[in-house]
Design a protein around this motif. Structure first.
Motif, PDB file in Angstrom:
ATOM      1  N   SER A 281      15.591  63.277  37.426  1.00 58.72           N
ATOM      2  CA  SER A 281      14.678  63.589  38.533  1.00 58.72           C
ATOM      3  C   SER A 281      15.316  63.291  39.883  1.00 58.72           C
ATOM      4  N   VAL A 282      15.924  62.107  40.008  1.00 60.04           N
ATOM      5  CA  VAL A 282      16.507  61.734  41.300  1.00 60.04           C
ATOM      6  C   VAL A 282      17.644  62.694  41.660  1.00 60.04           C
TER       7      VAL A 282
ATOM      8  N   HIS B  11      27.850  64.167  35.286  1.00 64.44           N
ATOM      9  CA  HIS B  11      27.744  64.016  33.836  1.00 64.44           C
ATOM     10  C   HIS B  11      26.276  63.830  33.461  1.00 64.44           C
TER      11      HIS B  11
ATOM     12  N   THR C 271      23.775  63.528  29.553  1.00 68.93           N
ATOM     13  CA  THR C 271      23.656  63.714  28.105  1.00 68.93           C
ATOM     14  C   THR C 271      22.605  64.772  27.780  1.00 68.93           C
TER      15      THR C 271
ATOM     16  N   ARG D   9      14.993  72.328  35.496  1.00 68.15           N
ATOM     17  CA  ARG D   9      14.593  70.932  35.758  1.00 68.15           C
ATOM     18  C   ARG D   9      13.808  70.869  37.077  1.00 68.15           C
TER      19      ARG D   9
ATOM     20  N   PRO E 173      22.294  54.912  26.676  1.00 61.08           N
ATOM     21  CA  PRO E 173      22.196  53.465  26.737  1.00 61.08           C
ATOM     22  C   PRO E 173      21.910  52.913  25.347  1.00 61.08           C
TER      23      PRO E 173
ATOM     24  N   VAL F 132      23.082  57.668  38.876  1.00 52.26           N
ATOM     25  CA  VAL F 132      21.617  57.811  38.873  1.00 52.26           C
ATOM     26  C   VAL F 132      21.139  58.093  37.439  1.00 52.26           C
ATOM     27  N   ALA F 133      21.860  57.539  36.466  1.00 48.84           N
ATOM     28  CA  ALA F 133      21.475  57.711  35.060  1.00 48.84           C
ATOM     29  C   ALA F 133      20.392  56.701  34.684  1.00 48.84           C
TER      30      ALA F 133
ATOM     31  N   PRO G  37      27.698  52.096  28.869  1.00 52.03           N
ATOM     32  CA  PRO G  37      28.027  53.403  29.451  1.00 52.03           C
ATOM     33  C   PRO G  37      28.228  53.363  30.968  1.00 52.03           C
TER      34      PRO G  37
ATOM     35  N   TYR H 277      31.605  54.818  33.052  1.00 46.46           N
ATOM     36  CA  TYR H 277      31.626  55.805  34.134  1.00 46.46           C
ATOM     37  C   TYR H 277      32.238  55.204  35.404  1.00 46.46           C
TER      38      TYR H 277
ATOM     39  N   THR I 274      13.512  51.377  47.102  1.00 42.64           N
ATOM     40  CA  THR I 274      12.755  52.532  47.570  1.00 42.64           C
ATOM     41  C   THR I 274      11.268  52.283  47.794  1.00 42.64           C
TER      42      THR I 274
ATOM     43  N   SER J 135      11.151  59.987  43.075  1.00 42.52           N
ATOM     44  CA  SER J 135      12.378  60.741  43.364  1.00 42.52           C
ATOM     45  C   SER J 135      12.443  61.165  44.821  1.00 42.52           C
TER      46      SER J 135
HETATM   47  N1  NAD Z   1      12.672  55.475  43.326  1.00 43.05           N
HETATM   48  C1  NAD Z   1      13.466  55.798  42.324  1.00 43.05           C
HETATM   49  O1  NAD Z   1      13.323  56.832  41.772  1.00 43.05           O
HETATM   50  C2  NAD Z   1      14.573  54.864  41.929  1.00 43.05           C
HETATM   51  C3  NAD Z   1      14.797  53.721  42.687  1.00 43.05           C
HETATM   52  C4  NAD Z   1      15.845  52.879  42.318  1.00 43.05           C
HETATM   53  C5  NAD Z   1      16.619  53.176  41.196  1.00 43.05           C
HETATM   54  N2  NAD Z   1      16.340  54.275  40.460  1.00 43.05           N
HETATM   55  C6  NAD Z   1      17.138  54.503  39.260  1.00 43.05           C
HETATM   56  O2  NAD Z   1      17.692  55.805  39.267  1.00 43.05           O
HETATM   57  C7  NAD Z   1      17.923  56.187  37.904  1.00 43.05           C
HETATM   58  C8  NAD Z   1      17.443  57.618  37.703  1.00 43.05           C
HETATM   59  O3  NAD Z   1      16.039  57.699  37.802  1.00 43.05           O
HETATM   60  P1  NAD Z   1      15.313  59.069  37.406  1.00 43.05           P
HETATM   61  O4  NAD Z   1      13.894  58.922  37.782  1.00 43.05           O
HETATM   62  O5  NAD Z   1      16.098  60.213  37.923  1.00 43.05           O
HETATM   63  O6  NAD Z   1      15.441  59.017  35.816  1.00 43.05           O
HETATM   64  P2  NAD Z   1      15.506  60.274  34.807  1.00 43.05           P
HETATM   65  O7  NAD Z   1      15.151  59.720  33.484  1.00 43.05           O
HETATM   66  O8  NAD Z   1      14.734  61.406  35.337  1.00 43.05           O
HETATM   67  O9  NAD Z   1      17.051  60.693  34.844  1.00 43.05           O
HETATM   68  C9  NAD Z   1      18.065  59.953  34.223  1.00 43.05           C
HETATM   69  C10 NAD Z   1      19.118  60.936  33.716  1.00 43.05           C
HETATM   70  O10 NAD Z   1      20.200  60.159  33.169  1.00 43.05           O
HETATM   71  C11 NAD Z   1      20.661  60.847  32.013  1.00 43.05           C
HETATM   72  N3  NAD Z   1      21.428  59.918  31.167  1.00 43.05           N
HETATM   73  C12 NAD Z   1      20.976  58.933  30.362  1.00 43.05           C
HETATM   74  N4  NAD Z   1      22.011  58.306  29.758  1.00 43.05           N
HETATM   75  C13 NAD Z   1      23.132  58.904  30.199  1.00 43.05           C
HETATM   76  C14 NAD Z   1      24.511  58.707  29.929  1.00 43.05           C
HETATM   77  N5  NAD Z   1      24.961  57.762  29.118  1.00 43.05           N
HETATM   78  N6  NAD Z   1      25.393  59.527  30.552  1.00 43.05           N
HETATM   79  C15 NAD Z   1      24.985  60.489  31.408  1.00 43.05           C
HETATM   80  N7  NAD Z   1      23.684  60.713  31.692  1.00 43.05           N
HETATM   81  C16 NAD Z   1      22.778  59.930  31.095  1.00 43.05           C
HETATM   82  C17 NAD Z   1      19.395  61.381  31.358  1.00 43.05           C
HETATM   83  O11 NAD Z   1      19.670  62.434  30.456  1.00 43.05           O
HETATM   84  C18 NAD Z   1      18.610  61.853  32.587  1.00 43.05           C
HETATM   85  O12 NAD Z   1      18.878  63.202  32.895  1.00 43.05           O
HETATM   86  C19 NAD Z   1      17.221  55.153  37.024  1.00 43.05           C
HETATM   87  O13 NAD Z   1      18.170  54.226  36.528  1.00 43.05           O
HETATM   88  C20 NAD Z   1      16.288  54.473  37.997  1.00 43.05           C
HETATM   89  O14 NAD Z   1      15.980  53.149  37.624  1.00 43.05           O
HETATM   90  C21 NAD Z   1      15.351  55.138  40.804  1.00 43.05           C
END
Ligand code: NAD
Length: 403
Positions: free
Chosen positions: A28-29, A73, A75, A83, A119, A174-175, A190, A194, A237, A342
């Motif tokens: 999403s992010v 990258h 998975t 999306r 993970p 941002v995984a 993981p 990376y 955030t 996001s």
């Molecule tokens: N406000 C916020 O949205 C916010 C604030 C701080 C931190 N974060 C962090 O940002 C990250 C992303 O958040 P999101 O809402 O986009 O989550 P999301 O679940 O929508 O996206 C995460 C993506 O990572 C991918 N992924 C998982 N394991 C992987 C791997 N080993 N290699 C490559 N890709 C992999 C997933 O397939 C997915 O597409 C999270 O860790 C979240 O904690 C988000």
């Protein structure tokens, strides 16, 4: 914000494009950042929430939004345009935006490569460039497999930089959040593989998640030794942003905090990843550190994260602060934060990629001072938002002076 132009016009002198390699590129992010960057660069939307588009960074030589090129990258295999449509359905992106920025989404999608183990090390990500599968590489497995996987990731990033003739590529994690890592030399989780690949490919690294990344013992100091800047951890955030403003207020007004309790309700991929107690613990450590650092100790009270799938990408965060007033009178502050996760995170990801790219160009090495403003668990600097803002302005000044 600069007056005549919705995006900063102080391009890098040679006009070379900058790569942004997103780990978790289909999340999403990441999708919101890619779609949002295209929308801003074409003037479709104002740069709300982007500090790098304000006067604070004018003349700092940041790469313009229109010259960022995305890849990464993941998975997962859902194409980015699809999306983005899911994010419209969830109320994250405005109607019509995915169609309007389709070319940008499709171009980024073409640059996404299969990621490595999920993970917990449970799954292989997909084919390597040569057609073989990514090694499954669960923690504690063969170190040779780990090394091969890092090499394969580094090769993907190098090919992206070369094929797109980029001046440099910034790797941004941002995984999905992974659980806390053991504090020894064990096999890397993981996120650290990376991070190691980013360094091996000669790229600066930003960790927007609480995952281990460069904090693994075998990577400590490695970015500085390779002359690369890095920044982290865990984007600030919402609830923690508010805590970094309110906690110093209590401390400065000599109002002792007796208890600080918080609950977060969220859904989406982040909500389901944080339903794992290990991942939630990694996230909560950063949220609590903000209180401990600002108040001189952790007050009573617990912090909860509840996965509520029906909420999707929308988060509600409650805080309940019990504090003492004059002559021992007991008082309470309660706050409710309702935000789209996001939409809060994506502008920060773009800000960080641009600032760290410019820091790399300016020859800054190791942890970039002055970015605590963006993180729950920064490497250094003050814990209060006003102090962090002051440091960010100082960093903008250093980048300007180097321009
Ligand atoms: N406000 C916020 O949205 C916010 C604030 C701080 C931190 N974060 C962090 O940002 C990250 C992303 O958040 P999101 O809402 O986009 O989550 P999301 O679940 O929508 O996206 C995460 C993506 O990572 C991918 N992924 C998982 N394991 C992987 C791997 N080993 N290699 C490559 N890709 C992999 C997933 O397939 C997915 O597409 C999270 O860790 C979240 O904690 C988000």
């Amino acid at each position: 914000m600069t007056e005549d132009n919705p995006t900063q016009s102080d391009a890098t002198p040679d006009g070379a494009r900058t790569g942004v390699w997103l780990i978790g590129a289909r999340g999403s992010v990441a999708t919101t950042a890619v779609a949002g960057c295209a929308a801003l660069a074409s003037g479709m939307h104002p740069p709300t929430g982007m500090v790098t588009e304000t006067d604070a960074f004018a003349g700092s030589g940041l790469p313009p939004l229109g010259q960022l090129v995305f890849g990464g990258h993941d998975t997962a295999s859902c194409p980015l345009p699809k999306r983005a449509e899911h994010l419209v359905a969830g109320g994250v992106l405005p109607h019509g935006l995915p169609a309007a920025v389709y070319d940008g989404l499709a171009a980024a999608d073409a640059c996404i490569r299969p990621g490595g183990p999920l993970p917990g090390g449970s799954l292989s990500g997909g084919p390597l460039p040569g057609g073989s599968l990514r090694p499954s590489g669960a923690e504690g497995e063969d170190p040779r497999e780990e090394d091969e996987l890092i090499d394969a990731f580094a090769a993907d990033i190098t090919a992206f930089t070369r094929d797109n003739a980029l001046a440099r590529t910034i790797v941004v994690n941002v995984a999905s959040t992974e659980g806390s890592c053991r504090g020894d030399d064990a096999a890397m989780p993981p996120s650290s593989r990376y991070a190691a690949a980013a360094l091996r490919a000669g790229c600066p690294y930003v960790n927007f998640t609480p995952s281990t990344g460069l904090h693994h013992p075998r990577l400590r100091g490695e970015a500085g030794r390779r002359g690369l800047p890095h920044a982290g951890r865990d984007g600030k955030t919402g609830q923690t942003l508010l805590r970094s403003v309110l906690a110093p207020m209590f401390a400065q007004r000599a109002l002792p905090v007796r208890a600080w309790s918080g609950t977060n309700l969220l859904g989406g991929g982040d909500g389901s990843a944080l339903a794992d107690p290990g991942a939630a613990a990694a996230k909560n450590a950063g949220k609590e550190r903000v209180l401990a650092d600002n108040l001189g100790g952790l007050p009573e009270g617990q912090l909860h994260i509840d996965d509520v799938p029906a909420l999707g990408d929308w988060k509600t965060a409650w805080d309940h602060v019990a504090f003492d007033g004059f002559l021992g009178s007991r008082m309470i502050l309660q706050t409710v934060w309702q935000g789209c996760d996001s939409a809060l995170a994506a502008p920060l990801v773009l800000d960080l990629a641009r600032i760290v790219a410019r820091a790399h160009e300016a020859g800054i090495e190791g942890a970039v001072d002055g970015l605590g403003f963006y993180f729950k668990d920064p490497d250094s600097g003050p814990a209060d938002l006003p102090g962090q803002w002051h440091e960010l302005l100082a960093l903008a000044g250093r980048l300007r002076a180097a321009a």
